[in-house]
Design a protein around this motif. Sequence first.
Motif, PDB file in Angstrom:
ATOM      1  N   UNK A  17     -16.649  -1.490  -1.682  1.00 20.26           N
ATOM      2  CA  UNK A  17     -17.044  -1.737  -3.079  1.00 20.26           C
ATOM      3  C   UNK A  17     -17.556  -0.497  -3.799  1.00 20.26           C
ATOM      4  N   UNK A  18     -18.246   0.392  -3.090  1.00 20.13           N
ATOM      5  CA  UNK A  18     -18.724   1.616  -3.728  1.00 20.13           C
ATOM      6  C   UNK A  18     -17.562   2.426  -4.284  1.00 20.13           C
ATOM      7  N   UNK A  19     -16.485   2.509  -3.515  1.00 27.89           N
ATOM      8  CA  UNK A  19     -15.299   3.242  -3.972  1.00 27.89           C
ATOM      9  C   UNK A  19     -14.566   2.470  -5.068  1.00 27.89           C
ATOM     10  N   UNK A  20     -14.384   1.171  -4.862  1.00 26.81           N
ATOM     11  CA  UNK A  20     -13.615   0.402  -5.850  1.00 26.81           C
ATOM     12  C   UNK A  20     -14.330   0.346  -7.198  1.00 26.81           C
ATOM     13  N   UNK A  21     -15.664   0.298  -7.190  1.00 31.53           N
ATOM     14  CA  UNK A  21     -16.413   0.312  -8.453  1.00 31.53           C
ATOM     15  C   UNK A  21     -16.162   1.608  -9.219  1.00 31.53           C
ATOM     16  N   UNK A  22     -16.181   2.735  -8.491  1.00 34.76           N
ATOM     17  CA  UNK A  22     -15.948   4.043  -9.119  1.00 34.76           C
ATOM     18  C   UNK A  22     -14.515   4.123  -9.648  1.00 34.76           C
ATOM     19  N   UNK A  23     -13.558   3.609  -8.869  1.00 35.50           N
ATOM     20  CA  UNK A  23     -12.149   3.646  -9.287  1.00 35.50           C
ATOM     21  C   UNK A  23     -11.914   2.764 -10.514  1.00 35.50           C
ATOM     22  N   UNK A  24     -12.560   1.593 -10.556  1.00 35.54           N
ATOM     23  CA  UNK A  24     -12.445   0.727 -11.734  1.00 35.54           C
ATOM     24  C   UNK A  24     -13.034   1.417 -12.959  1.00 35.54           C
ATOM     25  N   UNK A  25     -14.189   2.066 -12.771  1.00 36.35           N
ATOM     26  CA  UNK A  25     -14.838   2.775 -13.886  1.00 36.35           C
ATOM     27  C   UNK A  25     -13.970   3.929 -14.380  1.00 36.35           C
ATOM     28  N   UNK A  26     -13.134   4.486 -13.481  1.00 36.79           N
ATOM     29  CA  UNK A  26     -12.245   5.592 -13.857  1.00 36.79           C
ATOM     30  C   UNK A  26     -10.983   5.084 -14.546  1.00 36.79           C
ATOM     31  N   UNK A  27     -10.869   3.766 -14.697  1.00 38.54           N
ATOM     32  CA  UNK A  27      -9.739   3.201 -15.432  1.00 38.54           C
ATOM     33  C   UNK A  27      -8.529   2.837 -14.593  1.00 38.54           C
ATOM     34  N   UNK A  28      -8.704   2.689 -13.298  1.00 36.94           N
ATOM     35  CA  UNK A  28      -7.569   2.322 -12.437  1.00 36.94           C
ATOM     36  C   UNK A  28      -7.139   0.889 -12.735  1.00 36.94           C
ATOM     37  N   UNK A  29      -5.845   0.732 -12.958  1.00 33.13           N
ATOM     38  CA  UNK A  29      -5.293  -0.583 -13.286  1.00 33.13           C
ATOM     39  C   UNK A  29      -5.080  -1.413 -12.030  1.00 33.13           C
ATOM     40  N   UNK A  30      -4.791  -0.758 -10.936  1.00 30.74           N
ATOM     41  CA  UNK A  30      -4.559  -1.432  -9.660  1.00 30.74           C
ATOM     42  C   UNK A  30      -5.182  -0.561  -8.588  1.00 30.74           C
ATOM     43  N   UNK A  31      -5.821  -1.212  -7.597  1.00 32.10           N
ATOM     44  CA  UNK A  31      -6.486  -0.473  -6.528  1.00 32.10           C
ATOM     45  C   UNK A  31      -6.006  -1.008  -5.184  1.00 32.10           C
ATOM     46  N   UNK A  32      -5.561  -0.090  -4.338  1.00 30.28           N
ATOM     47  CA  UNK A  32      -5.150  -0.419  -2.979  1.00 30.28           C
ATOM     48  C   UNK A  32      -6.308  -0.073  -2.051  1.00 30.28           C
ATOM     49  N   UNK A  33      -6.695  -1.018  -1.190  1.00 27.75           N
ATOM     50  CA  UNK A  33      -7.844  -0.819  -0.308  1.00 27.75           C
ATOM     51  C   UNK A  33      -7.383  -0.848   1.149  1.00 27.75           C
ATOM     52  N   UNK A  34      -7.825   0.159   1.881  1.00 32.11           N
ATOM     53  CA  UNK A  34      -7.459   0.315   3.294  1.00 32.11           C
ATOM     54  C   UNK A  34      -8.700   0.158   4.164  1.00 32.11           C
ATOM     55  N   UNK A  35      -8.559  -0.599   5.246  1.00 33.72           N
ATOM     56  CA  UNK A  35      -9.617  -0.712   6.254  1.00 33.72           C
ATOM     57  C   UNK A  35      -9.072  -0.090   7.527  1.00 33.72           C
ATOM     58  N   UNK A  36      -9.094   1.228   7.607  1.00 31.10           N
ATOM     59  CA  UNK A  36      -8.540   1.916   8.771  1.00 31.10           C
ATOM     60  C   UNK A  36      -9.119   3.315   8.858  1.00 31.10           C
ATOM     61  N   UNK A  37      -9.172   3.820  10.062  1.00 32.72           N
ATOM     62  CA  UNK A  37      -9.623   5.186  10.279  1.00 32.72           C
ATOM     63  C   UNK A  37      -8.648   6.145   9.609  1.00 32.72           C
ATOM     64  N   UNK A  38      -9.163   7.237   9.083  1.00 34.56           N
ATOM     65  CA  UNK A  38      -8.304   8.241   8.464  1.00 34.56           C
ATOM     66  C   UNK A  38      -7.418   8.949   9.456  1.00 34.56           C
ATOM     67  N   UNK A  39      -7.735   8.826  10.738  1.00 39.07           N
ATOM     68  CA  UNK A  39      -6.933   9.511  11.743  1.00 39.07           C
ATOM     69  C   UNK A  39      -5.683   8.738  12.121  1.00 39.07           C
ATOM     70  N   UNK A  40      -5.599   7.473  11.709  1.00 39.84           N
ATOM     71  CA  UNK A  40      -4.423   6.675  12.052  1.00 39.84           C
ATOM     72  C   UNK A  40      -3.204   7.149  11.284  1.00 39.84           C
ATOM     73  N   UNK A  41      -2.093   7.217  11.961  1.00 34.26           N
ATOM     74  CA  UNK A  41      -0.854   7.649  11.313  1.00 34.26           C
ATOM     75  C   UNK A  41      -0.342   6.579  10.357  1.00 34.26           C
ATOM     76  N   UNK A  42      -0.516   5.311  10.709  1.00 34.58           N
ATOM     77  CA  UNK A  42      -0.039   4.229   9.855  1.00 34.58           C
ATOM     78  C   UNK A  42      -1.188   3.664   9.047  1.00 34.58           C
ATOM     79  N   UNK A  43      -1.058   3.796   7.758  1.00 38.52           N
ATOM     80  CA  UNK A  43      -2.043   3.220   6.847  1.00 38.52           C
ATOM     81  C   UNK A  43      -1.268   2.418   5.806  1.00 38.52           C
ATOM     82  N   UNK A  44      -1.114   1.115   6.038  1.00 37.61           N
ATOM     83  CA  UNK A  44      -0.252   0.280   5.187  1.00 37.61           C
ATOM     84  C   UNK A  44      -0.616   0.292   3.705  1.00 37.61           C
TER      85      UNK A  44
END
Length: 188
Positions: A17-44
């Motif tokens: 939510x901390x990230x999505x709130x900032x992205x909404x405030x920046x005017x993002x029309x659609x937000x994709x949210x990932x629950x995965x480690x940044x080290x994973x090769x596959x991030x759907x």
Amino acid sequence: MATIGYARVSTRDQNPEGQTDVLEAAGCEKIFVEHASGTLAKRPALTDALSYLRDGDTLVVTKLDRLGRSVRNLKHVADELQQRGIALKALSQGIDTTTPGGRSFFHMLAAIAEFEHDLIVERTHDGLAAARARGRKGGPKFKMTANKIRQARSMYDSGNHTVQEIADTFGVSRPTIYRHLQSELGQA
């Protein structure tokens, strides 16, 4: 020209939510949210976001480390976006590749980060070489010494202990006990 957000948290327990709130405030029309480690090769969610983006769109992240697994990966994603005519904004770093200054700043950051990574690798190799020259080896310290293996064998042969109890006694896993019992049989 759409403004699309991408947020990533490393675990399911973390809250995006901390990230999505900032992205909404920046005017993002659609937000994709990932629950995965940044080290994973596959991030759907990142794959979906990249597929969704079109020429003239802007991908917005709160910080660059949310987007890339490594400097090389981040550079690869940014180059792909640029080739497709898609801008990139990293809000907390003030990077906006829609401007010449933003593109230049992004490339300087990427080059500095890659240089820093190369220095770390070089220092690690130098440190390992120095340790080897002094007769030290890396790797884990084995919990099962020859004496402990004999004790485990004795406990096992007595029939008074389960393999799990023996493993718990020595603070190792059952497969470790089985492996040592097996190797000791091979030596006998």
